[in-house]
Design a protein around this motif. Sequence first.
Motif, PDB file in Angstrom:
ATOM      1  N   VAL A 247      -3.319   3.974   2.113  1.00 37.28           N
ATOM      2  CA  VAL A 247      -2.691   5.185   2.043  1.00 37.28           C
ATOM      3  C   VAL A 247      -1.892   5.482   0.905  1.00 37.28           C
ATOM      4  N   GLN A 248      -0.904   4.524   0.529  1.00 37.57           N
ATOM      5  CA  GLN A 248      -0.212   4.751  -0.883  1.00 37.57           C
ATOM      6  C   GLN A 248      -1.149   5.023  -2.148  1.00 37.57           C
ATOM      7  N   ASP A 249      -2.249   4.333  -2.022  1.00 35.48           N
ATOM      8  CA  ASP A 249      -3.305   4.611  -3.272  1.00 35.48           C
ATOM      9  C   ASP A 249      -3.669   6.188  -3.128  1.00 35.48           C
ATOM     10  N   LEU A 250      -4.016   6.446  -2.045  1.00 32.09           N
ATOM     11  CA  LEU A 250      -4.566   7.964  -2.100  1.00 32.09           C
ATOM     12  C   LEU A 250      -3.306   8.959  -2.070  1.00 32.09           C
ATOM     13  N   ALA A 251      -1.997   8.463  -1.498  1.00 31.91           N
ATOM     14  CA  ALA A 251      -0.759   9.624  -1.663  1.00 31.91           C
ATOM     15  C   ALA A 251      -0.593   9.666  -3.220  1.00 31.91           C
ATOM     16  N   ARG A 252      -0.626   8.504  -4.044  1.00 35.56           N
ATOM     17  CA  ARG A 252      -0.211   8.314  -5.525  1.00 35.56           C
ATOM     18  C   ARG A 252      -1.025   9.473  -6.057  1.00 35.56           C
ATOM     19  N   ASP A 253      -2.132   9.109  -5.882  1.00 37.08           N
ATOM     20  CA  ASP A 253      -3.528  10.127  -6.721  1.00 37.08           C
ATOM     21  C   ASP A 253      -3.306  11.528  -6.283  1.00 37.08           C
TER      22      ASP A 253
END
Length: 246
Positions: free
Chosen positions: A35-41
């Motif tokens: 989730v954090q990776d997608l949110a950062r992107d």
Amino acid sequence: MLLYGRNPVLEALPAGRVAEVVLARGVEDAFARQVQDLARDAGVRVRWLPRIELDQLVGTTQHQGVVAEVEELQWATVDDILDRAEASGAPLLMVLLDGVTDPRNFGAIIRSAEVLGAHGVVVEERRSAPLSPVVAKTAAGATAYLPVAQTKNLPRLIDQLKADGVWVYGAAGEAAQDVTRTDFSGKAALVIGAEGEGMRRLVREKCDVLVSIPVRGQVQSLNASVAAGILLYEMTRSRGKSGGNK
């Protein structure tokens, strides 16, 4: 609008519909990193809350540890669906819902329609569940990809589709026409009626063909969303065998 559930949130993040994500404290690390990776992107903020506060936030314990604030789901138009079919190069495959008011059935039908290659779903205003977080969760992210449209008058829309060469198939448990022995090539629309009541008389009369699913057990009817999935599978299977042309 608050969207909850892992698949809906994971699908919504790359689609650019999310303003903020809230994770429950204690959610497993692998999912949190995803989730954090997608949110950062996507440039989206992530914050953490105790699980009980997520329960209170969405009014259910079925959020799977993640909630997203997203823009309201928007209704498409019938023209959007027709344009999508034309752009795909495949014959139109549309699902028409006549009085499906249970949000979980609605969401499950959207999910099946997207997975099985339909170009869109159409409901009649005032005779459908709204596009809600429950629908989005049950659709498991399919609302991010499949246009769902409203029409003011479903019988009139059926007339318009038929005038454009669309063959309209109605789902009816007592129909003599076996779905497994039906040719679904060409432009097609599948009508699914309300739980228990089925299609309204006028909608039923406007269908070109009524089709049924052969059953083997003592129970002679299927849930609307299950029936829709089986019928859509048979339609796409038939179209694949015939090459999709009529």
